[in-house]
Design an enzyme around this catalytic site. Structure first.
Site, PDB file in Angstrom:
ATOM      1  N   ASP A 191     -75.963 -27.208  55.988  1.00 40.89           N
ATOM      2  CA  ASP A 191     -75.249 -26.456  54.963  1.00 40.89           C
ATOM      3  C   ASP A 191     -73.762 -26.845  55.066  1.00 40.89           C
ATOM      4  O   ASP A 191     -73.358 -27.884  54.564  1.00 40.89           O
ATOM      5  CB  ASP A 191     -75.511 -24.972  55.261  1.00 40.89           C
TER       6      ASP A 191
ATOM      7  N   LYS B  89     -77.727 -29.603  51.894  1.00 42.84           N
ATOM      8  CA  LYS B  89     -77.038 -29.118  50.686  1.00 42.84           C
ATOM      9  C   LYS B  89     -75.666 -29.772  50.664  1.00 42.84           C
ATOM     10  O   LYS B  89     -74.691 -29.190  51.166  1.00 42.84           O
ATOM     11  CB  LYS B  89     -76.852 -27.597  50.752  1.00 42.84           C
TER      12      LYS B  89
ATOM     13  N   ASP C   4     -85.650 -19.351  57.536  1.00 39.41           N
ATOM     14  CA  ASP C   4     -85.764 -17.902  57.443  1.00 39.41           C
ATOM     15  C   ASP C   4     -84.655 -17.270  56.618  1.00 39.41           C
ATOM     16  O   ASP C   4     -83.612 -17.875  56.365  1.00 39.41           O
ATOM     17  CB  ASP C   4     -85.673 -17.288  58.845  1.00 39.41           C
TER      18      ASP C   4
ATOM     19  N   ASP D  65     -83.458 -28.052  60.483  1.00 44.79           N
ATOM     20  CA  ASP D  65     -84.140 -27.651  59.250  1.00 44.79           C
ATOM     21  C   ASP D  65     -83.297 -27.939  58.014  1.00 44.79           C
ATOM     22  O   ASP D  65     -83.777 -28.515  57.040  1.00 44.79           O
ATOM     23  CB  ASP D  65     -84.554 -26.163  59.301  1.00 44.79           C
TER      24      ASP D  65
HETATM   25  P1  IMP Z   1     -74.342 -24.955  58.871  1.00 41.94           P
HETATM   26  O1  IMP Z   1     -73.755 -24.857  60.230  1.00 41.94           O
HETATM   27  O2  IMP Z   1     -73.516 -24.225  57.842  1.00 41.94           O
HETATM   28  O3  IMP Z   1     -74.641 -26.374  58.449  1.00 41.94           O
HETATM   29  O4  IMP Z   1     -75.653 -24.104  58.886  1.00 41.94           O
HETATM   30  C1  IMP Z   1     -76.878 -24.599  59.207  1.00 41.94           C
HETATM   31  C2  IMP Z   1     -77.809 -23.457  59.524  1.00 41.94           C
HETATM   32  O5  IMP Z   1     -77.685 -22.405  58.557  1.00 41.94           O
HETATM   33  C3  IMP Z   1     -79.241 -23.932  59.459  1.00 41.94           C
HETATM   34  O6  IMP Z   1     -79.693 -24.314  60.727  1.00 41.94           O
HETATM   35  C4  IMP Z   1     -79.971 -22.716  58.964  1.00 41.94           C
HETATM   36  O7  IMP Z   1     -80.393 -21.933  60.059  1.00 41.94           O
HETATM   37  C5  IMP Z   1     -78.956 -21.924  58.178  1.00 41.94           C
HETATM   38  N1  IMP Z   1     -79.115 -22.126  56.719  1.00 41.94           N
HETATM   39  C6  IMP Z   1     -78.270 -22.741  55.873  1.00 41.94           C
HETATM   40  N2  IMP Z   1     -78.735 -22.732  54.611  1.00 41.94           N
HETATM   41  C7  IMP Z   1     -79.925 -22.093  54.668  1.00 41.94           C
HETATM   42  C8  IMP Z   1     -80.922 -21.777  53.675  1.00 41.94           C
HETATM   43  O8  IMP Z   1     -80.832 -22.074  52.479  1.00 41.94           O
HETATM   44  N3  IMP Z   1     -82.013 -21.124  54.137  1.00 41.94           N
HETATM   45  C9  IMP Z   1     -82.196 -20.772  55.441  1.00 41.94           C
HETATM   46  N4  IMP Z   1     -81.309 -21.061  56.397  1.00 41.94           N
HETATM   47  C10 IMP Z   1     -80.181 -21.706  56.013  1.00 41.94           C
HETATM   48 MG    MG Z   2     -81.461 -20.068  60.586  1.00 43.24          MG
END
Ligand code: IMP
Ligand code: MG
Length: 178
Positions: free
Chosen positions: A102, A130, A158, A99
């Site tokens: 981040d 992002k 979510d 989805d």
């Molecule tokens: P990462 O491991 O930091 O890249 O996190 C990714 C996960 O964090 C995604 O699969 C989402 O479940 C959650 N996430 C990061 N940013 C958002 C946001 O703005 N809204 C909702 N979920 C987010």
């Molecule tokens: Mg999530």
């Protein structure tokens, strides 16, 4: 618009166009390959369902589920596999469907996980990214939109398991989580 939403960032109509464009690229790139779409539960389900209907190549689908520890709006880099795929992936051309990216921690873990399983190829398809928030650099092969550093909800995304059913992507009001 939902009362907890600050504003709509990507409308239903814009999402449709985005998904069609990504599906067209994937259909071109995966001709004659053994495509296996692997969605990350639960955030990817809405995107994955819409995306697969637009593909013009054959594919199989599967899902994995990981948990990352940390606060509900930020992950801290520790990723844990809760549910694995339910079919052999050796020799498959795996396309991870996510989805939002981040920090990149989740996908960095998953890329390594699939590379170690003897797949033919593994690529990443994400609806949103992002880039400002990236901690780990990862190759993103297909992306719907790059967005600013705001917490977004809807279209599968979510906050505390809510808002996944909204048909658009919206910015969550800060008052809801701070
Ligand atoms: P990462 O491991 O930091 O890249 O996190 C990714 C996960 O964090 C995604 O699969 C989402 O479940 C959650 N996430 C990061 N940013 C958002 C946001 O703005 N809204 C909702 N979920 C987010
Ligand atoms: Mg999530």
């Amino acid at each position: 618009m939902h009362k907890d939403c600050e504003r709509v960032l990507i409308s239903e109509e814009e999402l449709k166009i985005m998904v069609k464009n990504i599906a067209a690229q994937i259909s071109e790139d995966y001709k004659g390959k053994n495509l296996l779409l692997v969605g990350l539960l639960k955030g990817s389900v809405v995107f994955m369902a819409d995306l697969m209907k637009e593909l013009e190549v054959d594919c199989k689908i599967d899902f994995i589920c990981v948990s990352s520890y940390g606060s509900s709006t930020e992950s801290n880099g520790r990723v844990n596999l809760i549910k694995d795929v339910s079919q052999p992936v050796e020799g498959m051309d795996v396309l991870i469907v996510e989805d939002i990216i981040d920090s990149g921690n989740t996908l960095s873990f998953i890329l390594k996980y699939f590379e170690a399983k003897g797949v033919n190829s593994v690529k990443i398809c994400t609806l949103l990214s992002k880039p400002e928030r990236r901690v780990v650099e990862i190759p993103v092969d297909y992306v719907g939109a790059e967005i600013p550093d705001e917490f977004v909800i809807g279209y599968g995304l979510d906050y505390a398991e809510n808002y996944r059913n909204l048909p658009y992507v919206g910015i969550l009001k800060r008052s809801v989580y701070s």
